[in-house]
Design a protein around this motif. Structure first.
Motif, PDB file in Angstrom:
ATOM      1  N   ILE A 301       7.992   2.655   6.757  1.00  0.00           N
ATOM      2  CA  ILE A 301       6.524   2.509   6.718  1.00  0.00           C
ATOM      3  C   ILE A 301       6.137   1.638   7.907  1.00  0.00           C
ATOM      4  O   ILE A 301       6.059   0.412   7.799  1.00  0.00           O
ATOM      5  N   PRO A 302       5.906   2.234   9.087  1.00  0.00           N
ATOM      6  CA  PRO A 302       5.605   1.432  10.276  1.00  0.00           C
ATOM      7  C   PRO A 302       4.170   0.946  10.376  1.00  0.00           C
ATOM      8  O   PRO A 302       3.876   0.067  11.183  1.00  0.00           O
ATOM      9  N   PHE A 303       3.263   1.491   9.555  1.00  0.00           N
ATOM     10  CA  PHE A 303       1.867   1.063   9.671  1.00  0.00           C
ATOM     11  C   PHE A 303       1.181   1.079   8.309  1.00  0.00           C
ATOM     12  O   PHE A 303       1.245   2.072   7.577  1.00  0.00           O
ATOM     13  N   VAL A 304       0.541  -0.026   7.976  1.00  0.00           N
ATOM     14  CA  VAL A 304      -0.365  -0.117   6.821  1.00  0.00           C
ATOM     15  C   VAL A 304      -1.633  -0.786   7.332  1.00  0.00           C
ATOM     16  O   VAL A 304      -1.589  -1.889   7.890  1.00  0.00           O
ATOM     17  N   SER A 305      -2.760  -0.149   7.159  1.00  0.00           N
ATOM     18  CA  SER A 305      -4.013  -0.685   7.685  1.00  0.00           C
ATOM     19  C   SER A 305      -4.390  -1.990   7.006  1.00  0.00           C
ATOM     20  O   SER A 305      -4.025  -2.238   5.857  1.00  0.00           O
ATOM     21  N   SER A 306      -5.113  -2.809   7.735  1.00  0.00           N
ATOM     22  CA  SER A 306      -5.658  -4.044   7.161  1.00  0.00           C
ATOM     23  C   SER A 306      -6.993  -3.710   6.511  1.00  0.00           C
ATOM     24  O   SER A 306      -8.046  -4.187   6.925  1.00  0.00           O
ATOM     25  N   GLY A 307      -6.921  -2.890   5.492  1.00  0.00           N
ATOM     26  CA  GLY A 307      -8.130  -2.409   4.828  1.00  0.00           C
ATOM     27  C   GLY A 307      -8.944  -3.539   4.239  1.00  0.00           C
ATOM     28  O   GLY A 307      -8.388  -4.511   3.732  1.00  0.00           O
ATOM     29  N   GLN A 308     -10.253  -3.379   4.288  1.00  0.00           N
ATOM     30  CA  GLN A 308     -11.153  -4.405   3.758  1.00  0.00           C
ATOM     31  C   GLN A 308     -11.904  -3.930   2.523  1.00  0.00           C
ATOM     32  O   GLN A 308     -12.744  -4.655   1.994  1.00  0.00           O
TER      33      GLN A 308
END
Length: 374
Positions: A301-308
């Motif tokens: 899992i190279p990317f997980v967004s910094s979701g707001q």
């Protein structure tokens, strides 16, 4: 073809059940996992006895309540059968020859624009920028001015923004939004800002453009009851307009009685649920951080967004949507978003127990796909 890759939106639990023979644990829709507030359920159910009568065509009680809550005039509020209904009304009332949408973003903007015969320019958000628009307002305006894909077309007449964006969960900083808004006012470009996920933010009042609307008639805001109150089946949203003629034209571009009696009652009840909103917002903030941290710790899992908001955009080294479905978990396959492919999924932030089940299932899928975990 699997319903997962053929579905335009998340939440197709019916297609899942038909294909897999059971109901899923649904992470594909970004609605409040706490469920519809009891007061909202009771208010909607109580209207069944009025089913023999037409709804109020002007939704007077609901419009008055929304105007009071938002400190607006009643003419500025246009309720509809979800925010999607208002999107189509706006597009068909304005009929822009060309419009700009960011990518990836909610697909209904483009769908409505193409239905109205508009050319659609895509402004690609970039993973290396965390899918943020903040420092790229000038680029967006350049695309609005001229798109090489449509060399014969002039300046775009409409721009759609989703704040926070779906599926990235990211917001544009307020200063950048105001700069874009001022430019749109000057260039006579309609700026439609979808604030359907606004109340999922930790500080929604600091991000909305509501207070600035009085100075910028080119602005239209979208709001929805769907996500925060977990009532997608009731279908209720509204537009906020700052030009009376635009609101009147949008109202004409849809059927009468678009908002049912039950939906109006549910909306009125939902507006009284301030404690429910605050409780969920605190829970969501905690669980979002937990889910992001746990997913980022997984190999593959190279990317997980910094979701707001209450959802996270994820890129995996293997395709996850179908392996997860085999395990009974439905996620939003993002391969049909512009700028994304089959390696991207979006997941809702749910309860700790549900989130742990998702994390374990993702870990298993990665291992089964040949990615060894630490």
């Amino acid at each position: 073809m699997s319903f997962i890759t053929n579905s335009e939106h998340g939440g197709d639990i019916y297609g899942f059940e038909k294909q897999y023979g059971r109901k899923p644990l649904d992470f594909s829709v970004n609605v409040n996992p706490e469920g519809t507030p009891e007061g909202v359920q009771k208010a909607a159910a109580a209207t069944v006895s009025e089913a023999s009568e037409y709804p109020d065509p002007e939704q007077r009680d609901l419009v008055n309540a929304l105007a009071e809550k938002n400190q607006l005039e009643t003419w500025q509020i246009l309720p509809g059968a979800g925010a999607s209904d208002i999107i189509y009304r706006i597009v068909f009332s304005r009929r822009p020859s060309r419009a700009v949408v960011t990518a990836p973003t909610f697909s209904e903007y483009e769908r409505a624009l193409k239905a109205a015969g508009s050319q659609v320019s895509h402004f690609l958000l970039r993973e290396e920028d965390e899918f943020l628009l903040n420092n790229r307002i000038d680029e967006l305006l350049e695309l609005a001015e001229k798109d090489p894909e449509f060399p014969e077309s002039g300046r775009a007449e409409m721009i759609f923004l989703c704040e926070p964006n779906n599926p990235t969960g990211r917001t544009t900083d307020k200063a950048s939004l105001l700069r874009l808004l001022a430019a749109c006012q000057k260039k006579k470009i309609t700026l439609v800002v979808d604030e359907s996920f606004l109340w999922l933010l930790d500080d929604p009042e600091k991000h909305t453009l509501l207070a600035e609307g009085g100075k910028y008639g080119q602005l239209i805001l979208l709001r929805s009851f769907t996500k925060i109150f977990s009532m997608p089946g009731i279908r209720l949203g509204y537009g906020i307009f700052f030009r009376k003629d635009w609101r009147e034209r949008a109202e004409l571009c849809g059927p009468s009685w678009a908002v049912s009696t039950g939906a109006q009652a549910a909306g009125l009840a939902a507006l009284r649920e301030s404690e429910y909103i605050e409780r969920y917002r605190q829970q969501n903030t905690e669980e979002r951080a937990y889910l992001k941290e746990q997913l980022e710790s997984l190999e593959g899992i190279p990317f997980v967004s910094s979701g707001q908001a209450n959802y996270l955009l994820i890129r995996a080294d293997i395709r996850l949507s179908e392996p997860l479905a085999e395990k009974g978990i439905l996620v939003r396959d993002c391969s049909n978003y512009h700028g994304l492919d089959e390696h991207w999924i979006r997941v809702c932030v749910r309860s700790r127990q549900d989130n742990q089940m998702l994390i374990q299932a993702v870990r298993e899928c990665l291992q089964e796909g040949g990615i060894r975990q630490r």
